[in-house]
Write a protein that holds these residues in place. Structure first.
Motif, PDB file in Angstrom:
ATOM      1  N   ALA A 157      46.235  35.708  38.399  1.00 25.02           N
ATOM      2  CA  ALA A 157      45.302  36.288  39.360  1.00 25.02           C
ATOM      3  C   ALA A 157      43.961  36.563  38.689  1.00 25.02           C
ATOM      4  O   ALA A 157      43.076  37.124  39.304  1.00 25.02           O
ATOM      5  CB  ALA A 157      45.881  37.570  39.930  1.00 25.02           C
ATOM      6  N   ASN A 158      43.823  36.194  37.430  1.00 29.28           N
ATOM      7  CA  ASN A 158      42.607  36.455  36.674  1.00 29.28           C
ATOM      8  C   ASN A 158      41.389  35.886  37.395  1.00 29.28           C
ATOM      9  O   ASN A 158      41.274  34.686  37.590  1.00 29.28           O
ATOM     10  CB  ASN A 158      42.736  35.843  35.278  1.00 29.28           C
ATOM     11  CG  ASN A 158      41.548  36.154  34.389  1.00 29.28           C
ATOM     12  OD1 ASN A 158      40.708  36.976  34.715  1.00 29.28           O
ATOM     13  ND2 ASN A 158      41.490  35.479  33.259  1.00 29.28           N
ATOM     14  N   ASP A 159      40.469  36.763  37.774  1.00 30.34           N
ATOM     15  CA  ASP A 159      39.215  36.361  38.409  1.00 30.34           C
ATOM     16  C   ASP A 159      38.113  36.465  37.372  1.00 30.34           C
ATOM     17  O   ASP A 159      37.733  37.569  36.987  1.00 30.34           O
ATOM     18  CB  ASP A 159      38.911  37.263  39.607  1.00 30.34           C
ATOM     19  CG  ASP A 159      37.576  36.960  40.269  1.00 30.34           C
ATOM     20  OD1 ASP A 159      36.812  36.098  39.776  1.00 30.34           O
ATOM     21  OD2 ASP A 159      37.292  37.606  41.292  1.00 30.34           O
ATOM     22  N   PRO A 160      37.569  35.332  36.900  1.00 28.28           N
ATOM     23  CA  PRO A 160      36.579  35.401  35.837  1.00 28.28           C
ATOM     24  C   PRO A 160      35.258  36.066  36.239  1.00 28.28           C
ATOM     25  O   PRO A 160      34.446  36.366  35.384  1.00 28.28           O
ATOM     26  CB  PRO A 160      36.361  33.937  35.452  1.00 28.28           C
ATOM     27  CG  PRO A 160      36.820  33.154  36.617  1.00 28.28           C
ATOM     28  CD  PRO A 160      37.879  33.973  37.298  1.00 28.28           C
ATOM     29  N   PHE A 161      35.078  36.324  37.526  1.00 27.70           N
ATOM     30  CA  PHE A 161      33.833  36.942  37.981  1.00 27.70           C
ATOM     31  C   PHE A 161      34.002  38.414  38.346  1.00 27.70           C
ATOM     32  O   PHE A 161      33.031  39.083  38.689  1.00 27.70           O
ATOM     33  CB  PHE A 161      33.271  36.194  39.194  1.00 27.70           C
ATOM     34  CG  PHE A 161      33.155  34.718  38.959  1.00 27.70           C
ATOM     35  CD1 PHE A 161      32.313  34.221  37.976  1.00 27.70           C
ATOM     36  CD2 PHE A 161      33.903  33.828  39.690  1.00 27.70           C
ATOM     37  CE1 PHE A 161      32.218  32.860  37.737  1.00 27.70           C
ATOM     38  CE2 PHE A 161      33.816  32.470  39.472  1.00 27.70           C
ATOM     39  CZ  PHE A 161      32.965  31.988  38.483  1.00 27.70           C
ATOM     40  N   ALA A 162      35.215  38.934  38.259  1.00 28.88           N
ATOM     41  CA  ALA A 162      35.510  40.286  38.743  1.00 28.88           C
ATOM     42  C   ALA A 162      34.651  41.365  38.099  1.00 28.88           C
ATOM     43  O   ALA A 162      34.284  42.327  38.757  1.00 28.88           O
ATOM     44  CB  ALA A 162      36.994  40.603  38.545  1.00 28.88           C
TER      45      ALA A 162
END
Length: 180
Positions: free
Chosen positions: A3-8
């Motif tokens: 679920a890693n969102d690189p923009f979070a």
């Protein structure tokens, strides 16, 4: 996939458009964009064609990155990073990210990826690890040169561009290698 969102945890940014004749947003990479250098049969490590438009007013340069947040490293895997693309450039041809950066515009340069090669390195998810996402991002920046050394890491580039991003255009490709 994680679920890693690189923009979070990055600052909000305007969006603009990036397209590719190589890969369709949400689709799997073609075989040429897999990594022969990392042992994927048929992989050729050919960087994708990219075209972009609609960048925010005030854009003075671009950076392009390709990142896999699903790599089993704890920090993802950077496949490509290009800095200091002049504001007047709105396209990179397929294969621009070869060993010499032959298709890059004057002034632009490639940083070493996580395989420590200053070039595009294709997809190579571990067999049986499941699908991986590859975020292909064009970053519109408010400076002509980001001022990072050519030997810097893509993460260092990302740290330095974070406060200079006016806009972000994103395509997402995928790759999976079945278990043997």
């Amino acid at each position: 996939m994680s679920a890693n969102d690189p923009f979070a945890r990055l600052p909000e940014a305007a969006t603009f458009t990036v397209t590719s004749t190589t890969v369709t947003d949400g689709a799997a990479w073609p075989a040429e964009q897999y990594s022969g250098a990392l042992g994927v049969p048929g992989g050729k490590d050919v960087s994708p064609q990219l075209s972009w438009s609609g960048a925010p007013e005030g854009t003075k340069s671009y950076a392009v990155t390709v990142y896999d947040p699903d790599a089993p490293t704890g920090s993802g895997f950077w496949h490509w990073a290009v800095a200091d693309i002049p504001a007047g450039v709105t396209e990179l041809s397929e294969g621009a990210g070869d060993d010499t950066g032959s298709g890059l515009p004057e002034g632009a340069f490639q940083l070493p990826n996580d395989a420590r090669a200053a070039r595009f390195i294709g997809a190579a998810p571990p067999a049986g690890h499941g699908p991986h996402r590859y975020f292909i991002v064009v970053h519109a920046l408010d400076v002509e040169s980001i001022g990072v050394p050519a030997e810097a890491t893509p993460a260092f580039l990302g740290f330095n561009i974070a406060s200079h991003i006016l806009g972000r255009a994103v395509l997402t490709a995928s790759a999976e290698i079945p278990a043997a």
